[in-house]
Design a protein around this motif. Structure first.
Motif, PDB file in Angstrom:
ATOM      1  N   ARG A 193     -78.037   6.243 -44.949  1.00 60.33           N
ATOM      2  CA  ARG A 193     -77.727   5.227 -43.951  1.00 60.33           C
ATOM      3  C   ARG A 193     -76.260   5.521 -43.303  1.00 60.33           C
ATOM      4  O   ARG A 193     -76.286   5.493 -42.082  1.00 60.33           O
ATOM      5  CB  ARG A 193     -77.786   3.686 -44.230  1.00 60.33           C
ATOM      6  CG  ARG A 193     -79.443   3.509 -44.424  1.00 60.33           C
ATOM      7  CD  ARG A 193     -79.650   2.040 -45.147  1.00 60.33           C
ATOM      8  NE  ARG A 193     -81.245   1.901 -45.575  1.00 60.33           N
ATOM      9  CZ  ARG A 193     -82.236   1.815 -44.773  1.00 60.33           C
ATOM     10  NH1 ARG A 193     -81.904   1.904 -43.460  1.00 60.33           N
ATOM     11  NH2 ARG A 193     -83.212   1.903 -45.176  1.00 60.33           N
ATOM     12  N   GLY A 231     -76.568  11.524 -38.627  1.00 52.84           N
ATOM     13  CA  GLY A 231     -77.568  11.833 -39.675  1.00 52.84           C
ATOM     14  C   GLY A 231     -77.452  13.370 -40.102  1.00 52.84           C
ATOM     15  O   GLY A 231     -78.152  13.833 -40.843  1.00 52.84           O
ATOM     16  N   ASP A 232     -76.302  13.886 -39.662  1.00 49.23           N
ATOM     17  CA  ASP A 232     -75.982  15.294 -40.102  1.00 49.23           C
ATOM     18  C   ASP A 232     -75.514  15.397 -41.599  1.00 49.23           C
ATOM     19  O   ASP A 232     -74.734  14.865 -41.932  1.00 49.23           O
ATOM     20  CB  ASP A 232     -74.691  15.828 -39.223  1.00 49.23           C
ATOM     21  CG  ASP A 232     -74.518  16.991 -39.568  1.00 49.23           C
ATOM     22  OD1 ASP A 232     -74.621  17.738 -40.169  1.00 49.23           O
ATOM     23  OD2 ASP A 232     -73.524  17.704 -38.707  1.00 49.23           O
ATOM     24  N   VAL A 259     -76.394   8.648 -41.046  1.00 47.53           N
ATOM     25  CA  VAL A 259     -76.889   8.239 -39.838  1.00 47.53           C
ATOM     26  C   VAL A 259     -76.168   7.495 -39.095  1.00 47.53           C
ATOM     27  O   VAL A 259     -76.166   7.535 -37.837  1.00 47.53           O
ATOM     28  CB  VAL A 259     -78.574   7.476 -40.286  1.00 47.53           C
ATOM     29  CG1 VAL A 259     -78.961   6.991 -38.855  1.00 47.53           C
ATOM     30  CG2 VAL A 259     -79.322   8.541 -40.656  1.00 47.53           C
ATOM     31  N   GLU A 267     -85.070  12.068 -45.596  1.00 47.52           N
ATOM     32  CA  GLU A 267     -85.694  12.667 -44.470  1.00 47.52           C
ATOM     33  C   GLU A 267     -86.258  11.373 -43.738  1.00 47.52           C
ATOM     34  O   GLU A 267     -86.162  11.255 -42.282  1.00 47.52           O
ATOM     35  CB  GLU A 267     -86.788  13.562 -44.462  1.00 47.52           C
ATOM     36  CG  GLU A 267     -86.045  14.904 -44.891  1.00 47.52           C
ATOM     37  CD  GLU A 267     -87.309  16.057 -45.117  1.00 47.52           C
ATOM     38  OE1 GLU A 267     -87.110  17.149 -45.091  1.00 47.52           O
ATOM     39  OE2 GLU A 267     -88.292  15.776 -45.633  1.00 47.52           O
ATOM     40  N   SER A 268     -86.847  10.526 -44.494  1.00 43.61           N
ATOM     41  CA  SER A 268     -87.293   9.317 -43.687  1.00 43.61           C
ATOM     42  C   SER A 268     -86.075   8.280 -42.890  1.00 43.61           C
ATOM     43  O   SER A 268     -86.678   7.448 -42.239  1.00 43.61           O
ATOM     44  CB  SER A 268     -87.998   8.494 -44.675  1.00 43.61           C
ATOM     45  OG  SER A 268     -87.186   7.816 -45.807  1.00 43.61           O
ATOM     46  N   LEU A 269     -85.200   8.479 -43.431  1.00 43.20           N
ATOM     47  CA  LEU A 269     -83.974   7.911 -43.142  1.00 43.20           C
ATOM     48  C   LEU A 269     -83.334   8.380 -41.957  1.00 43.20           C
ATOM     49  O   LEU A 269     -82.598   7.865 -41.212  1.00 43.20           O
ATOM     50  CB  LEU A 269     -82.955   7.450 -43.980  1.00 43.20           C
ATOM     51  CG  LEU A 269     -83.197   6.892 -45.430  1.00 43.20           C
ATOM     52  CD1 LEU A 269     -81.899   6.851 -46.317  1.00 43.20           C
ATOM     53  CD2 LEU A 269     -83.599   5.432 -44.861  1.00 43.20           C
ATOM     54  N   LYS A 270     -84.021   9.448 -41.398  1.00 38.91           N
ATOM     55  CA  LYS A 270     -83.609  10.403 -40.135  1.00 38.91           C
ATOM     56  C   LYS A 270     -82.369  11.190 -40.548  1.00 38.91           C
ATOM     57  O   LYS A 270     -81.614  11.595 -39.402  1.00 38.91           O
ATOM     58  CB  LYS A 270     -83.184   9.377 -38.694  1.00 38.91           C
ATOM     59  CG  LYS A 270     -84.560   8.404 -38.702  1.00 38.91           C
ATOM     60  CD  LYS A 270     -85.586   9.202 -38.296  1.00 38.91           C
ATOM     61  CE  LYS A 270     -86.702   8.428 -38.218  1.00 38.91           C
ATOM     62  NZ  LYS A 270     -88.413   9.193 -37.803  1.00 38.91           N
ATOM     63  N   VAL A 271     -81.958  11.544 -41.710  1.00 38.27           N
ATOM     64  CA  VAL A 271     -81.114  12.511 -41.846  1.00 38.27           C
ATOM     65  C   VAL A 271     -81.645  13.950 -41.658  1.00 38.27           C
ATOM     66  O   VAL A 271     -82.809  14.167 -41.909  1.00 38.27           O
ATOM     67  CB  VAL A 271     -80.663  12.373 -43.399  1.00 38.27           C
ATOM     68  CG1 VAL A 271     -79.596  13.466 -43.828  1.00 38.27           C
ATOM     69  CG2 VAL A 271     -80.048  11.020 -43.661  1.00 38.27           C
ATOM     70  N   HIS A 272     -81.022  14.776 -41.304  1.00 35.18           N
ATOM     71  CA  HIS A 272     -81.281  16.051 -41.002  1.00 35.18           C
ATOM     72  C   HIS A 272     -80.301  17.118 -41.431  1.00 35.18           C
ATOM     73  O   HIS A 272     -79.334  17.072 -41.484  1.00 35.18           O
ATOM     74  CB  HIS A 272     -81.677  16.298 -39.374  1.00 35.18           C
ATOM     75  CG  HIS A 272     -80.338  15.927 -38.659  1.00 35.18           C
ATOM     76  ND1 HIS A 272     -79.437  16.955 -38.182  1.00 35.18           N
ATOM     77  CD2 HIS A 272     -79.666  14.984 -37.869  1.00 35.18           C
ATOM     78  CE1 HIS A 272     -78.378  16.384 -37.479  1.00 35.18           C
ATOM     79  NE2 HIS A 272     -78.681  15.366 -37.352  1.00 35.18           N
TER      80      HIS A 272
END
Length: 454
Positions: free
Chosen positions: A362, A370-371, A365, A332-337
């Motif tokens: 990464r 980030g999916d 993203v 989540e900190s890597l902006k994966v959602h």
């Protein structure tokens, strides 16, 4: 709060003999460490420990921690005091047992010969200790799920009985990031007045190579710690000398990635994990026997040379995988959602391996916004879990496929990725500049020749 332990001891000693009223019984406890000051009040773990120590003398007296005793002995070797040692002492609120020292009543002023190592308060000043520039490069912006390990590191640093500590884990588990981030926090406290030196051996590769040695490290370390002739003697002699120089004063020594200097896991059991380098073997054995500070090691194999000290002064810890919750927080900190179940399944599929999670996070993203639902494009399930780096290799394959489908830009990125694979260490720009100059290397740099460094 005093600038150093000698000032504190002298104050307690003088107050003991001149308390202002004959029937007053003085009990003093002395410890060294960082404290916090707010609105004239001093508090923190160091204050609590000193308070607990002061409660030990039943009929008055001065009791000190082992670190205070060691400081006195180190800086005043020609002026020994009448110390009494007390082993296995229990202190309220602390799980571990302590070695404490009591000072027998002594008339007259003690001594004042100790450099100030730090100001006790909310502001730190430079100490007289030697601090070497760090060679550690794998810092993490934030550590996830390593609270227990950080706590144990703090305990080991404060425990005079722990001389050498080894972290063992496969590559990519986060060993270097852990010790680098912990030592960076310690730097904010000026390493508690101790000396600091680190070295990474990853630049020597992780495969079997001829001529791998600790020569460069030994030369630099001997010079740093004041050896008059760093080139003199056999490798074993150098290791022994360095151990004595380091052990003489409180020092934090970090040796990162020493596995190139060990026999690998595929070697016969009789030598598996044993150091092939005589100088390093002598150093570590010497520090295991005597060390006022801490030597911290990271490696993929347990150091068999230290087995005899494993249950005493040189424990080893296996760095465990990231927990499911920590792995999810990292992604989540890597902006994966995505949905929680998908996150948890991914973390478990890669067995909580930090490097693989970093690479795949990464990748998702960059390539897929980030999916996390696109994680199936990485054939994680085909990786051999028993092979070090198996999962991470599958992520690199996903990058390869992505770049291959992205036209000329992708071909250039793929060529750069393959160039990086030629190196066993962080790549400097001048190395890449040399490789993408004409003439092109067939099958490797055709798409890079003529491109700018950017």
């Amino acid at each position: 709060a005093f600038r150093n332990s000698v000032d504190a001891l002298n104050f307690a000693h003088e107050f003991e003999f001149e308390p202002g009223y004959p029937i007053v019984c003085i009990r003093a406890g002395v410890h060294i460490g960082q404290v916090q000051v707010k609105e004239g009040d001093t508090f923190g773990p160091t204050v609590v420990l000193a308070s607990r120590i002061s409660g030990k003398p039943e009929n008055g007296g001065i009791w000190v921690s082992e670190r205070v005793h060691n400081d006195w002995s180190e800086f005043n070797p020609n002026h020994p005091l009448p110390w009494n040692r007390h082993d296995d002492v229990e202190l309220k609120g602390f799980e571990k047992h302590f070695v404490l020292w009591s000072l027998a009543p002594t008339k007259g002023k003690l001594l004042a010969n100790l450099p100030s190592v730090q100001i006790l308060g909310d502001k730190i000043v430079e100490s007289s200790a030697q601090i070497a520039s760090s060679h550690l490069r794998h810092y993490a912006e934030k550590l996830f799920g390593r609270e227990d390990e950080l706590k144990r590191l703090n305990e080991a640093w404060a425990d005079p009985k722990t001389h050498v500590l080894t972290f063992i884990a496969w590559g990519g588990a986060g060993k270097t990031s852990l010790v680098a981030n912990w030592s960076a926090e310690l730097a904010k406290r000026n390493y508690d007045g101790a000396r600091y030196f680190d070295w990474t051996f990853y630049s020597q590769g992780t495969r079997e190579q001829g001529g791998v040695s600790s020569d460069q490290f030994m030369a630099k370390a001997l010079e740093f710690f004041g050896d008059p002739n760093p080139v003199a003697g056999s490798p074993w002699d150098k290791g022994e000398r360095l151990a004595k120089l380091i052990a003489a004063k409180r020092t934090l020594l970090i040796l990162d990635g020493i596995e190139p200097l060990q026999y690998p896991s595929t070697a016969p059991d009789a030598v598996k994990g044993q150091l092939k380098d005589a100088a390093l073997a002598a150093l570590l054995r010497g520090l295991a026997q005597q060390n006022l500070g801490l030597c911290l090691i990271t490696t993929r194999e347990a150091v068999s040379d230290l087995t005899v000290f494993q249950d005493s002064t040189a424990p080893k810890w296996e760095l465990k995988r990231l927990s499911t919750n920590a792995g999810v927080q990292f992604l989540e900190s890597l902006k994966v959602h995505g949905i929680k179940e998908e996150f948890e399944r991914l973390v478990e599929d890669v067995a909580g391996h930090a490097l693989t999670l970093n690479l795949i996070g990464r990748y998702l993203v960059l390539a897929h916004g980030g999916d996390i639902r696109k994680r199936d494009l990485v054939k994680i399930q085909e990786a051999d879990k028993e092979v070090q780096g198996g999962h991470a290799s599958r992520v690199i394959e996903a990058y390869e496929k992505w770049f291959s489908s992205d036209g000329v830009r992708g071909e250039r990125q793929l060529a750069a990725l393959r160039l990086f694979g030629l190196f066993d260490r962080p790549v400097e720009i001048h190395c890449l500049n040399s490789l993408h100059k004409p003439p092109a290397i067939t099958g490797l740099t055709e798409h890079l020749v003529g491109c700018s460094s950017h």
